[in-house]
Design a protein around this motif. Structure first.
Motif, PDB file in Angstrom:
ATOM      1  N   PRO A 166      -9.577  -1.764   8.806  1.00  0.00           N
ATOM      2  CA  PRO A 166     -10.026  -2.373   8.337  1.00  0.00           C
ATOM      3  C   PRO A 166     -10.652  -1.615   7.305  1.00  0.00           C
ATOM      4  N   ILE A 167     -10.668  -0.316   7.311  1.00  0.00           N
ATOM      5  CA  ILE A 167     -10.871   0.149   5.614  1.00  0.00           C
ATOM      6  C   ILE A 167     -10.150   0.646   4.792  1.00  0.00           C
ATOM      7  N   GLY A 168      -8.804   0.449   4.959  1.00  0.00           N
ATOM      8  CA  GLY A 168      -7.865   0.179   3.955  1.00  0.00           C
ATOM      9  C   GLY A 168      -7.866  -1.458   3.699  1.00  0.00           C
ATOM     10  N   LYS A 169      -7.845  -2.642   4.560  1.00  0.00           N
ATOM     11  CA  LYS A 169      -8.137  -3.803   3.296  1.00  0.00           C
ATOM     12  C   LYS A 169      -9.364  -4.079   3.012  1.00  0.00           C
ATOM     13  N   ALA A 170     -10.916  -3.517   2.936  1.00  0.00           N
ATOM     14  CA  ALA A 170     -11.713  -3.692   2.784  1.00  0.00           C
ATOM     15  C   ALA A 170     -11.527  -2.788   0.935  1.00  0.00           C
ATOM     16  N   PHE A 171     -10.663  -1.985   0.580  1.00  0.00           N
ATOM     17  CA  PHE A 171     -10.803  -1.049   0.115  1.00  0.00           C
ATOM     18  C   PHE A 171      -9.894  -2.419  -1.159  1.00  0.00           C
ATOM     19  N   LYS A 172      -8.022  -2.817  -0.517  1.00  0.00           N
ATOM     20  CA  LYS A 172      -7.646  -3.443  -1.069  1.00  0.00           C
ATOM     21  C   LYS A 172      -8.012  -5.168  -1.362  1.00  0.00           C
ATOM     22  N   GLU A 173      -8.859  -5.186  -0.920  1.00  0.00           N
ATOM     23  CA  GLU A 173      -9.570  -6.226  -1.274  1.00  0.00           C
ATOM     24  C   GLU A 173     -10.646  -6.291  -2.015  1.00  0.00           C
ATOM     25  N   GLN A 174     -11.160  -5.733  -1.937  1.00  0.00           N
ATOM     26  CA  GLN A 174     -12.636  -5.133  -2.391  1.00  0.00           C
ATOM     27  C   GLN A 174     -12.258  -4.179  -4.357  1.00  0.00           C
ATOM     28  N   PHE A 175     -11.045  -3.720  -3.948  1.00  0.00           N
ATOM     29  CA  PHE A 175     -11.008  -2.848  -5.763  1.00  0.00           C
ATOM     30  C   PHE A 175      -9.573  -2.924  -6.064  1.00  0.00           C
ATOM     31  N   ASN A 176      -9.066  -3.434  -4.951  1.00  0.00           N
ATOM     32  CA  ASN A 176      -7.104  -3.765  -5.505  1.00  0.00           C
ATOM     33  C   ASN A 176      -6.793  -2.078  -5.265  1.00  0.00           C
ATOM     34  N   VAL A 177      -7.843  -1.481  -4.475  1.00  0.00           N
ATOM     35  CA  VAL A 177      -6.580  -0.010  -4.350  1.00  0.00           C
ATOM     36  C   VAL A 177      -6.268   0.091  -2.903  1.00  0.00           C
ATOM     37  N   ASP A 178      -4.978   0.795  -2.982  1.00  0.00           N
ATOM     38  CA  ASP A 178      -4.021   1.620  -2.075  1.00  0.00           C
ATOM     39  C   ASP A 178      -4.847   2.635  -1.607  1.00  0.00           C
ATOM     40  N   ALA A 179      -5.716   2.546  -0.590  1.00  0.00           N
ATOM     41  CA  ALA A 179      -6.429   4.240  -0.334  1.00  0.00           C
ATOM     42  C   ALA A 179      -5.569   4.222   1.334  1.00  0.00           C
ATOM     43  N   LEU A 180      -4.711   5.963   0.585  1.00  0.00           N
ATOM     44  CA  LEU A 180      -4.054   6.474   1.847  1.00  0.00           C
ATOM     45  C   LEU A 180      -5.180   6.879   3.131  1.00  0.00           C
ATOM     46  N   PRO A 181      -4.836   6.770   3.872  1.00  0.00           N
ATOM     47  CA  PRO A 181      -4.982   7.491   5.091  1.00  0.00           C
ATOM     48  C   PRO A 181      -4.048   9.037   5.496  1.00  0.00           C
ATOM     49  N   ILE A 182      -5.126  10.199   5.389  1.00  0.00           N
ATOM     50  CA  ILE A 182      -4.138  11.596   5.376  1.00  0.00           C
ATOM     51  C   ILE A 182      -4.929  12.610   6.412  1.00  0.00           C
ATOM     52  N   SER A 183      -4.062  13.188   6.657  1.00  0.00           N
ATOM     53  CA  SER A 183      -4.866  14.108   7.909  1.00  0.00           C
ATOM     54  C   SER A 183      -4.330  15.565   7.275  1.00  0.00           C
ATOM     55  N   ALA A 184      -5.210  16.428   6.540  1.00  0.00           N
ATOM     56  CA  ALA A 184      -4.916  18.136   6.569  1.00  0.00           C
ATOM     57  C   ALA A 184      -4.212  19.176   7.608  1.00  0.00           C
ATOM     58  N   VAL A 185      -4.941  18.898   8.514  1.00  0.00           N
ATOM     59  CA  VAL A 185      -4.652  19.542  10.408  1.00  0.00           C
ATOM     60  C   VAL A 185      -3.805  18.970  10.426  1.00  0.00           C
ATOM     61  N   THR A 186      -3.094  17.633  11.137  1.00  0.00           N
ATOM     62  CA  THR A 186      -1.555  17.200  10.947  1.00  0.00           C
ATOM     63  C   THR A 186      -0.090  16.303   9.983  1.00  0.00           C
ATOM     64  N   HIS A 187      -1.080  17.232   8.779  1.00  0.00           N
ATOM     65  CA  HIS A 187      -0.216  16.770   8.249  1.00  0.00           C
ATOM     66  C   HIS A 187       0.436  15.407   7.662  1.00  0.00           C
ATOM     67  N   LEU A 188      -0.503  14.844   8.612  1.00  0.00           N
ATOM     68  CA  LEU A 188      -0.275  12.966   8.398  1.00  0.00           C
ATOM     69  C   LEU A 188      -0.521  12.715   6.782  1.00  0.00           C
ATOM     70  N   ASN A 189       0.640  12.135   6.151  1.00  0.00           N
ATOM     71  CA  ASN A 189       0.869  11.363   4.439  1.00  0.00           C
ATOM     72  C   ASN A 189       0.644  12.379   3.473  1.00  0.00           C
ATOM     73  N   LEU A 190       0.690  14.160   3.519  1.00  0.00           N
ATOM     74  CA  LEU A 190       0.864  14.826   2.643  1.00  0.00           C
ATOM     75  C   LEU A 190       2.156  14.121   1.732  1.00  0.00           C
ATOM     76  N   ASP A 191       2.707  14.172   2.650  1.00  0.00           N
ATOM     77  CA  ASP A 191       4.099  13.702   1.460  1.00  0.00           C
ATOM     78  C   ASP A 191       4.349  13.067   0.457  1.00  0.00           C
ATOM     79  N   LYS A 192       3.474  11.997   1.302  1.00  0.00           N
ATOM     80  CA  LYS A 192       3.116  10.225   0.312  1.00  0.00           C
ATOM     81  C   LYS A 192       1.994  11.215  -0.863  1.00  0.00           C
ATOM     82  N   LEU A 193       0.851  11.937   0.108  1.00  0.00           N
ATOM     83  CA  LEU A 193       0.192  12.077  -1.339  1.00  0.00           C
ATOM     84  C   LEU A 193       0.430  13.274  -2.472  1.00  0.00           C
ATOM     85  N   THR A 194       1.273  14.006  -2.250  1.00  0.00           N
ATOM     86  CA  THR A 194       1.688  14.452  -2.878  1.00  0.00           C
ATOM     87  C   THR A 194       2.456  13.780  -3.715  1.00  0.00           C
TER      88      THR A 194
END
Length: 334
Positions: A296-324
């Motif tokens: 729901p958070i990602g959807k809200a950012f896309k609908e209200q700001f046309n922003v593709d928010a990226l979920p990450i976790s510095a602990v599990t390294h989730l999506n850190l490669d995508k971020l860099t």
């Protein structure tokens, strides 16, 4: 200790005096004037140094004084010039001259390694009497004095120079992210305002590429008015090429949090609103079902700001490669 503000007193060297002298040699009864000029006073010069990252040196040194020029002497000998004094400053330092009436004059800023900025020029040299001989006055008995200089007070303001600036509320995970992506070791703890001073880290990518990331202390509402040392923190964001907004997945209203952060930046410096940015939702490791919590958070950012928010976790390294990868893409577009 990181110090981003300091005052320093400087004084350029006095010019050496010219002298009155006449040539005196055996069998030369009335030699002509041969008084030499004085030496020029030394300059006070700021030099950019990439190995310096704080203004702490200028908290303890009372006065930076260049050398005085030496007086001239007979036989048309010019006095030695005064030695320059160099003030090594971190990149991103702005230098202001403080006038007695309280006004500030910007002398310049240091942005490159080895760049020099003359802060105070040495006094001009005095002229010896040999300069004043004429057809009608062949034995002048006067010389000029070198120019005397005055002490001046400077204000030094350091604004960090980084490719990416981390923007978020206190305890949003900025320091943890920096420590995972780079070799920087900021203080990390589970309470607000753990970071009380900015920190830089170099993030290395593939093909020998890298970028500099700045961890800025947490922003609070009203920071643009100086609340929570807001002015001291926000000034470091002004020089970053990309803004990276971090919003904790556990924030009650992520959209409102994002809007507050954007508003604080805009109210401090409207040009920050035009800076390229990335929105990441951090601490995904703290929720039971990351996909369900983020949807729901990602959807809200896309609908209200046309922003593709990226979920990450510095602990599990989730999506850190995508971020860099996304950061490198934005930097390539600059």
């Amino acid at each position: 200790m990181f110090i981003d503000y300091a005052k320093a007193r400087i004084k350029a060297g006095n010019g050496g005096d010219g002298v009155v002298s006449f040539r005196r040699e055996k069998f030369v009864a009335k030699g002509g004037p041969d008084g030499g000029d004085g030496g020029r006073g030394g300059d006070v010069i700021a030099v950019g140094d990439e190995n310096v990252n704080t203004l702490i040196t200028y908290r303890y040194t009372q006065l930076y004084a260049a050398g005085n020029g030496k007086n001239g002497s007979g036989s048309r000998k010019t006095g030695a010039a005064g030695e320059n004094v160099y003030m090594r400053m971190p990149l991103g330092t702005q230098v202001f001259l403080l006038k007695e009436d309280g006004k500030k004059i910007k002398l310049g800023e240091i942005t490159q390694h080895g760049e020099e900025l003359v802060l105070a020029r040495g006094g001009r040299a005095g002229k010896g009497n040999s300069n004043f001989a004429t057809a009608t006055n062949q034995a002048p008995r006067h010389a000029t004095l070198g120019k005397k200089t005055q002490e001046q007070e400077l204000e030094l303001v350091l604004k960090l120079m980084a490719d990416v600036g981390l923007v978020g509320f206190p305890n949003a995970g900025k320091s943890t992210l920096l420590s995972v992506l780079s070799s920087a070791r900021p203080k990390i703890a589970d309470y607000e305002f753990t970071t009380l001073e900015p920190m830089l880290g170099v993030v290395k990518g593939s093909d020998y590429r890298s970028f500099v990331m700045a961890d800025i202390p947490g922003i609070i509402e009203g920071a643009h008015e100086g609340k929570g040392l807001g002015h001291q923190f926000l000034q470091h964001i002004q020089r970053t090429a990309i803004l990276l907004f971090l919003i904790d997945i556990n924030t009650p209203d992520p959209i409102a949090a994002y809007q507050t952060l954007r508003s604080e930046l805009y109210l401090y410096d409207k040009y920050l609103d035009t800076r390229p940015f990335i929105v990441v939702i951090s601490k995904m490791d703290t929720v039971a079902d990351p996909d369900e919590a983020f949807a729901p958070i990602g959807k809200a950012f896309k609908e209200q700001f046309n922003v593709d928010a990226l979920p990450i976790s510095a602990v599990t390294h989730l999506n850190l490669d995508k971020l860099t990868h996304r950061i490198f893409e934005l930097l390539d577009e600059q």
